[in-house]
Design a protein around this motif. Structure first.
Motif, PDB file in Angstrom:
ATOM      1  N   GLN A   1      -6.418  -0.705   7.385  1.00  0.00           N
ATOM      2  CA  GLN A   1      -5.179  -0.612   6.626  1.00  0.00           C
ATOM      3  C   GLN A   1      -4.265  -1.814   6.860  1.00  0.00           C
ATOM      4  O   GLN A   1      -3.480  -2.164   5.988  1.00  0.00           O
ATOM      5  N   THR A   2      -4.365  -2.456   8.012  1.00  0.00           N
ATOM      6  CA  THR A   2      -3.535  -3.634   8.289  1.00  0.00           C
ATOM      7  C   THR A   2      -4.303  -4.942   8.148  1.00  0.00           C
ATOM      8  O   THR A   2      -3.733  -5.959   7.778  1.00  0.00           O
TER       9      THR A   2
ATOM     10  N   PRO B   1      -6.303  -4.881   3.813  1.00  0.00           N
ATOM     11  CA  PRO B   1      -5.482  -4.066   2.914  1.00  0.00           C
ATOM     12  C   PRO B   1      -5.620  -4.485   1.455  1.00  0.00           C
ATOM     13  O   PRO B   1      -6.195  -5.538   1.137  1.00  0.00           O
TER      14      PRO B   1
ATOM     15  N   PRO C   1       0.507  -4.727   5.448  1.00  0.00           N
ATOM     16  CA  PRO C   1      -0.437  -5.689   6.026  1.00  0.00           C
ATOM     17  C   PRO C   1       0.249  -6.489   7.130  1.00  0.00           C
ATOM     18  O   PRO C   1       1.451  -6.742   7.067  1.00  0.00           O
TER      19      PRO C   1
ATOM     20  N   ASP D   1      -4.026   3.048  -1.758  1.00  0.00           N
ATOM     21  CA  ASP D   1      -4.179   3.239  -0.312  1.00  0.00           C
ATOM     22  C   ASP D   1      -5.276   2.374   0.293  1.00  0.00           C
ATOM     23  O   ASP D   1      -5.514   2.409   1.501  1.00  0.00           O
ATOM     24  N   GLY D   2      -5.961   1.602  -0.527  1.00  0.00           N
ATOM     25  CA  GLY D   2      -7.016   0.717  -0.027  1.00  0.00           C
ATOM     26  C   GLY D   2      -8.414   1.217  -0.289  1.00  0.00           C
ATOM     27  O   GLY D   2      -9.372   0.438  -0.256  1.00  0.00           O
TER      28      GLY D   2
ATOM     29  N   THR E   1      -5.533 -11.843   5.952  1.00  0.00           N
ATOM     30  CA  THR E   1      -6.207 -10.557   5.888  1.00  0.00           C
ATOM     31  C   THR E   1      -7.578 -10.721   5.241  1.00  0.00           C
ATOM     32  O   THR E   1      -7.849 -11.721   4.562  1.00  0.00           O
TER      33      THR E   1
ATOM     34  N   PRO F   1       0.812  -1.232   0.000  1.00  0.00           N
ATOM     35  CA  PRO F   1       0.000   0.000   0.000  1.00  0.00           C
ATOM     36  C   PRO F   1       0.837   1.270   0.000  1.00  0.00           C
ATOM     37  O   PRO F   1       1.940   1.311   0.557  1.00  0.00           O
TER      38      PRO F   1
END
Length: 228
Positions: free
Chosen positions: A97-98, A101, A56, A109-110, A61, A50
């Motif tokens: 975000q983690t 992702p 990540p 940026d997701g 995920t 990202p």
């Protein structure tokens, strides 16, 4: 004359009942899908981290929370007026975000991934889950199903070794009480590897349930669990 007097209210009542039933039957359950980032990256296409600079976590995920019907079909793109709005999930973004992702290339940026998930799938659950509740449900479900921890407790580790697909399935079922569906992809050398875990969830997005049906996904009897 009496029958004519009650015709309009009666039809209106039927239409209202139809709408209520349609909303209630908008979907039957969710697929909650987690993916192993090591398998996402270990392909000919590769992956991109990202642009946020936040990598990540080294865990399975979230890919998506997808409403489905019991007959094997699924709804999608249910409300073109209710589009993804990042301001509604501002408090969730650090965890997303983690834990949710994007690893697609080119780097992003997701937001494109999350917009896709809500616009295509989440809008079909909005009679029960609004946008914040939808993404919150995904994060909560991942906490309930820490797949990496479950596998490592059974000595199934992301070390590039081969493991029995059947054994992986059995280990997850024993830990969560429901049967998962395993999806594989292929690494750069075309070897099959553990990629995604599908679990079924009730329509409230809270509890894991037995899947109404099991879609066959291509996997070999033994698969690689690559490093990440």
């Amino acid at each position: 004359m009496k029958s004519k007097t009650f015709t309009f209210p009666f039809i209106s009542l039927l239409l209202l009942l139809f709408v209520v039933l349609s909303v209630a039957r908008s979907y039957d359950f969710f697929y909650f899908v987690q993916q192993w980032p090591g398998s996402h990256c270990d392909t000919r296409r590769g992956c991109c981290y990202p642009t946020t600079g936040i990598n990540p976590e080294a865990n399975f995920t979230i890919h998506g929370l997808w409403p489905n019907y019991d007959n094997g079909k699924y709804p999608h793109d249910c409300d073109y007026k209710n589009r993804y709005d990042a301001t509604k999930i501002k408090d969730l973004l650090p965890k997303m975000q983690t834990k949710w992702p994007t690893l697609e290339c080119p780097s992003a940026d997701g937001s494109k991934l999350w917009a896709h998930e809500w616009n295509r799938y989440g809008t079909c659950s909005e009679s029960i889950l609004d946008q914040h509740s939808y993404f919150r449900a995904g994060l909560d479900l991942q906490n309930k199903a820490n797949i990496l921890s479950i596998l490592e407790d059974a000595n199934i580790r992301p070390n590039g070794e081969l493991y029995s697909t059947k054994h992986i399935t059995e280990v997850i079922k024993e830990a969560l009480g429901v049967l998962p569906s395993i999806e594989c992809n292929r690494d750069a050398s075309r070897n099959p590897q553990l990629f995604q875990i599908y679990l079924c969830v009730d329509k409230l997005g809270k509890d894991f349930i037995d899947c109404p049906f099991y879609k066959k996904r291509k996997c070999s009897p033994e698969i690689e669990f690559p490093k990440f």
